[in-house]
Design an enzyme around this catalytic site. Structure first.
Site, PDB file in Angstrom:
ATOM      1  N   GLN A 149     -21.130   6.568 -24.441  1.00 17.67           N
ATOM      2  CA  GLN A 149     -22.021   6.608 -23.278  1.00 17.67           C
ATOM      3  C   GLN A 149     -22.863   7.882 -23.229  1.00 17.67           C
ATOM      4  O   GLN A 149     -23.813   7.953 -22.464  1.00 17.67           O
ATOM      5  CB  GLN A 149     -21.198   6.499 -21.983  1.00 17.67           C
ATOM      6  CG  GLN A 149     -20.549   5.136 -21.792  1.00 17.67           C
ATOM      7  CD  GLN A 149     -19.645   5.096 -20.584  1.00 17.67           C
ATOM      8  OE1 GLN A 149     -18.485   4.722 -20.689  1.00 17.67           O
ATOM      9  NE2 GLN A 149     -20.142   5.454 -19.415  1.00 17.67           N
ATOM     10  N   ARG A 190     -15.130   3.870 -13.792  1.00 21.64           N
ATOM     11  CA  ARG A 190     -16.098   3.295 -12.859  1.00 21.64           C
ATOM     12  C   ARG A 190     -15.719   3.555 -11.395  1.00 21.64           C
ATOM     13  O   ARG A 190     -14.653   3.182 -10.948  1.00 21.64           O
ATOM     14  CB  ARG A 190     -16.187   1.788 -13.111  1.00 21.64           C
ATOM     15  CG  ARG A 190     -17.410   1.127 -12.529  1.00 21.64           C
ATOM     16  CD  ARG A 190     -17.415  -0.333 -12.922  1.00 21.64           C
ATOM     17  NE  ARG A 190     -18.695  -0.960 -12.658  1.00 21.64           N
ATOM     18  CZ  ARG A 190     -18.960  -2.234 -12.931  1.00 21.64           C
ATOM     19  NH1 ARG A 190     -18.029  -3.001 -13.457  1.00 21.64           N
ATOM     20  NH2 ARG A 190     -20.145  -2.739 -12.669  1.00 21.64           N
ATOM     21  N   PHE A 221     -17.588   1.521 -18.771  1.00 19.08           N
ATOM     22  CA  PHE A 221     -16.867   1.829 -17.525  1.00 19.08           C
ATOM     23  C   PHE A 221     -16.381   3.270 -17.442  1.00 19.08           C
ATOM     24  O   PHE A 221     -15.449   3.574 -16.707  1.00 19.08           O
ATOM     25  CB  PHE A 221     -15.683   0.875 -17.328  1.00 19.08           C
ATOM     26  CG  PHE A 221     -16.000  -0.570 -17.562  1.00 19.08           C
ATOM     27  CD1 PHE A 221     -17.000  -1.199 -16.837  1.00 19.08           C
ATOM     28  CD2 PHE A 221     -15.317  -1.305 -18.513  1.00 19.08           C
ATOM     29  CE1 PHE A 221     -17.310  -2.531 -17.056  1.00 19.08           C
ATOM     30  CE2 PHE A 221     -15.626  -2.632 -18.740  1.00 19.08           C
ATOM     31  CZ  PHE A 221     -16.619  -3.250 -18.015  1.00 19.08           C
ATOM     32  N   GLU A 268     -21.343   0.723  -9.408  1.00 18.18           N
ATOM     33  CA  GLU A 268     -20.095   1.299  -8.910  1.00 18.18           C
ATOM     34  C   GLU A 268     -19.807   1.018  -7.431  1.00 18.18           C
ATOM     35  O   GLU A 268     -18.665   0.678  -7.085  1.00 18.18           O
ATOM     36  CB  GLU A 268     -20.085   2.809  -9.170  1.00 18.18           C
ATOM     37  CG  GLU A 268     -20.017   3.151 -10.633  1.00 18.18           C
ATOM     38  CD  GLU A 268     -19.867   4.650 -10.876  1.00 18.18           C
ATOM     39  OE1 GLU A 268     -19.136   5.026 -11.792  1.00 18.18           O
ATOM     40  OE2 GLU A 268     -20.483   5.436 -10.141  1.00 18.18           O
TER      41      GLU A 268
END
Length: 608
Positions: free
Chosen positions: A45, A189, A76, A539
């Protein structure tokens, strides 16, 4: 606290962990390149962070390393920090062996190393008036951070944002990160937000149960006014008209038939001995913080468009929104064919040597900020193209997009633009509002919980893509159901993960999602400080899943009342239910009364 008529002191609750359970586990490929360089393909990410770490591990300048990320099979938060170690190890092996190396984790290894969501232990004191209005809340929160601090320090800030969804009067807190013998925890998350949402609802329900008050009325009494909201979220509140929670709260009661269904639930519980139902309505106030994001848009000779952004596509629709924004931004040139630009746009993989300062894709804001970075690029390109277009229009009546671009090449117009979107103070913080009503049915014999219906209204401002955002709400909510109801991510006394495969770790399935799922995107109108008036997704909806836990608690409470009525006058009649998360079938069954059938038979015999 001194202003309170009543106090609840030193109550404790515990929260477990949760595994990310992305479909694609941690993986990386490293390929040695010429001139002592390394090219790494990583499922991560935050490629920029892996880039810096790999360069340090290899002892080479950063320009000798290139990290590419095309897309992720789910993230996540689990592929933020934890992926760096995998990518770095892969690069070191490739560097030493001077040949390509691939690493991928099997599910068991991935579950052992990932860490997951932070477990917590909370002690709270709360004071409130006889009307149910809370005057003070004091929290002592212990966060299990594992053996290494990792990203745990961010949790306190996130927790406070979600804790403040109610007007507590005065809020005091002491949050400690605890070093333990468990794996280090990473952000998952809605890190801290989902736990804080649970804490807030536990306090509200404890007050209601203590004095046998209606829990929905307690929530109503303690919802923020705009004035109190301004005290708790000074920099993010906005104008009074932007505070949409009261209207969402009332609208949801109407569209979900909340009050009518509440009566129906009471009637159902009166008529059924072995099944009980509960229904709850919960709000959220979620503080969003925007981050800077780079973008690059280039128009090729044939009129096709290539786009690069710092954000990583991991199933949240980032590329879809970026393509739409590109088509919209360049379409402002207004010539023939611009209405079909969407088909000409391609978003390519993130490359740390092509677009720098990509940062981390997290916090539900990267799609929006990437769109704004692209919009800024398109604005520059339109400013370059419009003068040429005007000159050409003086010569020909009709001008097609391809013709305009070909002429731009011939006239040496720069058709590539880069930008870095940096939010200013007025746009960096804002609040998301939503509410959910959930109804469940609990089988007292087995402890099985069935979610009959969920209704959600979510304030998206003006959604960039309602179809994508609708999926984000539904997916996040279901993942929240996993945390609150199903997923046990346990360790033994030595700190070793013992739930490490798909046979023992249970995620939501088609049988555990709501039987009826109604989601409405609330259009709250124009917001000048948002990207095309939009708001974040991803989220915040996850925290709404606490409504299922609250509703299950209500059903268990009804079961216990019934059990008390069968047990005779000497049985304690307290209806307070300490329901921890996750509320799995064995936990629910035990709280409903393992001996409920025997109690019923004894009661029936005694009556006769």
């Amino acid at each position: 606290m001194a202003e309170a008529d009543h106090r609840i002191l030193n109550s404790q609750i515990k929260l477990g962990s949760q595994y990310y359970f992305y479909m694609e586990t941690q993986t990386a490929i490293a390929v040695p390149d010429g001139d002592n360089c390394m090219e790494v393909y990583s499922s991560i990410q935050c490629p920029e962070f892996a880039h810096d770490t790999i360069a340090r591990c290899l002892g080479v300048p950063a320009h000798n390393v290139r990290v590419k990320t095309r897309r992720l099979g789910g993230g996540f938060g689990g592929k933020a920090v934890k992926s760096i170690a995998v990518a770095s190890a892969c690069a070191v092996a490739a560097y030493k062996l001077n040949r390509p190396v691939r690493i991928y984790m099997d599910r068991k290894t991935d579950m052992i190393m990932s860490g997951g969501r932070h477990p917590m232990k909370i002690t709270y004191n709360v004071g409130f008036k006889s009307t149910g209005k809370i005057t003070a809340l004091k929290l002592d929160i212990l966060i299990d951070s594992g053996m290494f601090v990792d990203v745990s320090p961010i949790l306190s800030d996130h927790m406070l944002g979600s804790l403040k969804k109610y007007d507590w009067g005065a809020l005091s807190f002491d949050i400690k990160l605890c070093k333990t013998n468990l794996p280090s925890r990473a952000a998952m998350r809605a890190p801290g937000d989902v736990q804080a949402s649970y804490i807030a609802e536990v306090v509200i329900e404890h007050i209601a149960s203590t004095f046998s008050m209606d829990v929905d009325s307690i929530r109503n009494i303690n919802l923020h006014t705009h004035n109190s909201l301004n005290l708790f979220f000074a920099s993010a509140v906005g104008e009074p008209l932007e505070y949409t929670l009261p209207s969402i709260w009332d609208k949801l009661a109407s569209t979900s038939s909340f009050y009518h269904r509440t009566k129906m639930v009471k009637e159902f519980n009166r008529c059924h001995k072995w099944k009980k139902r509960g229904i709850s309505r919960v709000p959220i106030v979620h503080e969003v913080k925007m981050r800077s994001t780079p973008g690059k848009v280039s128009i090729l000779r044939d009129g096709s468009i290539v786009v690069e952004v710092g954000g990583i596509e991991m199933g949240q629709g980032l590329w879809t929104k970026v393509k739409q924004m590109t088509a919209y931004g360049l379409g402002l040139v207004k010539c023939g064919g611009t209405q079909d630009l969407l088909e000409k746009v391609r978003v390519i993989e993130a490359d740390t040597l092509s677009v720098i300062q990509g940062g981390m894709t997290a916090g539900s804001t990267t799609s929006v900020s990437s769109c704004e970075a692209v919009r800024l690029c398109c604005k520059v390109l339109v400013e370059r193209l419009v003068p040429l277009k005007q000159r050409l229009m003086e010569q020909i009546r009709s001008l097609e997009w391809e013709t305009l671009i070909l002429e731009a090449y011939r006239n040496s117009v720069n058709l590539s633009a880069s930008s870095l979107y940096v939010p200013n103070f007025s746009t960096m913080h804002y609040l998301n509002y939503a509410a959910a009503v959930s109804e469940v049915e609990v089988n007292l014999i087995t402890g099985e919980t069935t979610i009959l219906q969920t209704d959600i209204i979510y304030d998206y401002g003006e959604s960039l893509n309602p179809a994508v955002d609708l999926g984000q709400i539904e997916g996040a909510y279901v993942q929240g159901i996993g945390f609150f109801m199903l997923e046990e991510y346990n360790t033994n006394s030595d700190g070793l993960v013992i739930i490490n495969n798909t046979w023992t770790y249970k995620i939501p399935t088609v049988d555990t999602i709501p039987k009826q799922f109604n989601v409405e995107i609330f259009n709250s109108g124009n917001h000048k400080n948002r990207v095309l008036s939009s708001k974040a997704s991803g989220e915040p909806p996850l925290t709404l899943a606490v409504s299922v836990h609250c509703t299950t608690r209500a059903a268990i409470t009804e079961a216990r009342r019934q059990l008390v009525s069968w047990s005779g006058p000497n049985e304690a009649s307290s209806t307070l239910v300490q329901l921890e998360a996750p509320a799995t079938m064995p936990v629910v069954k035990e709280l409903c009364g393992l001996d409920s059938v025997q109690k019923f038979l004894q009661w029936t015999i005694a009556k006769n």
